[in-house]
Motif scaffolding. Structure first.
Motif, short mmCIF file in Angstrom:
data_model
loop_
_atom_site.label_atom_id
_atom_site.label_comp_id
_atom_site.label_asym_id
_atom_site.label_seq_id
_atom_site.Cartn_x
_atom_site.Cartn_y
_atom_site.Cartn_z
N GLN A 218 -57.81 -58.56 32.24
CA GLN A 218 -57.07 -57.48 31.60
C GLN A 218 -55.56 -57.71 31.64
O GLN A 218 -54.85 -57.41 30.68
CB GLN A 218 -57.39 -56.14 32.26
CG GLN A 218 -58.83 -55.69 32.13
CD GLN A 218 -59.71 -56.24 33.25
OE1 GLN A 218 -59.35 -57.22 33.90
NE2 GLN A 218 -60.86 -55.62 33.45
N LEU A 221 -54.20 -59.81 28.82
CA LEU A 221 -54.29 -59.29 27.46
C LEU A 221 -52.95 -58.72 26.99
O LEU A 221 -52.74 -58.54 25.79
CB LEU A 221 -55.37 -58.21 27.37
CG LEU A 221 -56.81 -58.69 27.65
CD1 LEU A 221 -57.78 -57.53 27.54
CD2 LEU A 221 -57.21 -59.81 26.67
N TYR A 227 -51.29 -65.07 23.24
CA TYR A 227 -51.51 -65.02 21.80
C TYR A 227 -50.70 -66.10 21.08
O TYR A 227 -51.20 -66.75 20.14
CB TYR A 227 -51.14 -63.63 21.26
CG TYR A 227 -51.91 -62.52 21.94
CD1 TYR A 227 -53.21 -62.21 21.54
CD2 TYR A 227 -51.37 -61.80 23.00
CE1 TYR A 227 -53.94 -61.20 22.16
CE2 TYR A 227 -52.09 -60.80 23.64
CZ TYR A 227 -53.37 -60.50 23.22
OH TYR A 227 -54.09 -59.53 23.85
#
Length: 306
Positions: A218, A221, A227
């Motif tokens: 988590q 993220l 990303y």
């Protein structure tokens, strides 16, 4: 056809990763056992897998493509390293090391080869093996230097000794001799080499599962570098190679390099991160996320280049 192969390969990877998670949660694979598994992987299984990748033969009809793949693989790796360095300038510290390693070293064996086989048949495996040869050489030279850092780069003699005596580099040297000399090992020896080497993929995935079992996914993220790194790895780098290939014309040799560059991050990203205690949880997440998302990105890439 290609889509089903990608789904099958990636699904298989995640099932084996879950086995590692289960083994860790049930305390079957303790931290000490996991370290032993990593040693077995790096010192025994991987060198045998490398040897097996050199025991291929090719006919005169594909000889020119083999030679072209040799040159295109060198050019491809130079471009990948250069583009990765430029794209990762905004990222600092150990995360940059992990992302750069993941960009350069892809899952050629466990995902790449099945896809090449589905597209080009056994001929594709030969071209993939040429690309994989450079993967191995760079992994145990350039890749190790990335993780060891500047402190050990200063001692060139000690660094060179470690590289030359690495079991995988020794396996590469023996493999090149076998390939160039066209030596055909006895069937019993070849079977043993292939059998031992075949545990490399499953073992590496189990180790990643163990690492992930202790990772709080988590918190990553919310990390923008995750990303950014995934987009660079799965879209930008393969995309640049594809557009550059349009300048010289497409071929099986060029397509092989592009396809291999588009594969998810190699399991060795997490293995070496664990071994050197460098952002090991982050590395395991990168491997898992790129593997999952490659279902989409690799499928789209194949639709474009084929």
């Amino acid at each position: 056809m290609e889509m089903s192969v990608i789904i099958e390969s990636v699904t298989s990877l995640f099932i084996i990763i879950l086995v590692g998670v289960y083994g860790s949660k049930r305390n079957i694979i303790t931290p000490e056992v996991n370290k032993a598994l990593i040693a077995i992987l790096i010192q025994i299984a991987l060198p045998f897998m490398i040897l097996s990748s050199f025991t291929f033969t090719y006919s005169d009809t594909v000889k020119s493509n083999v030679i072209n793949t040799f040159y295109y693989s060198i050019i491809g790796y130079i471009l990948i390293i250069a583009v990765s360095h430029l794209m990762l300038l905004p990222i600092k510290n150990d995360k940059k090391t992990i992302l750069h390693f993941a960009n350069v070293f892809t899952n050629t064996g466990y995902v790449g080869f099945p896809i090449l086989n589905s597209i080009y048949g056994p001929e594709g495996i030969i071209y993939g093996s040429i690309f994989n040869m450079f993967f191995v050489i760079l992994l145990w030279t350039y890749g190790l230097m990335l993780f060891r850092g500047d402190s050990e780069k200063n001692d060139f003699r000690n660094e060179l000794k470690k590289i030359l005596t690495n079991p995988s580099i020794i396996a590469v040297c023996i493999g090149i001799i076998i390939m160039v000399s066209n030596i055909k090992p006895p069937r019993a020896i070849l079977s043993s080499i292939n059998s031992i080497g075949s545990i490399t993929g499953p073992l590496s995935m189990i180790i990643i599962g163990v690492i992930l079992s202790n990772t709080k996914i988590q918190k990553y993220l919310k990390d923008w570098t995750l990303y950014y790194g995934v987009i660079t790895k799965l879209i930008i780098i393969p995309g640049i190679l594809y557009f550059l290939s349009l300048l010289v014309g497409t071929s099986k040799a060029i397509n092989t390099v592009i396809i291999m560059s588009a594969m998810p991050a190699a399991a060795m990203t997490a293995i070496l991160a664990e071994n050197f205690d460098t952002e090991k949880e982050y590395a395991a997440v990168i491997v898992s996320v790129t593997t999952l998302l490659s279902l989409i990105t690799v499928t789209l890439l194949l639709r474009i280049i084929l």
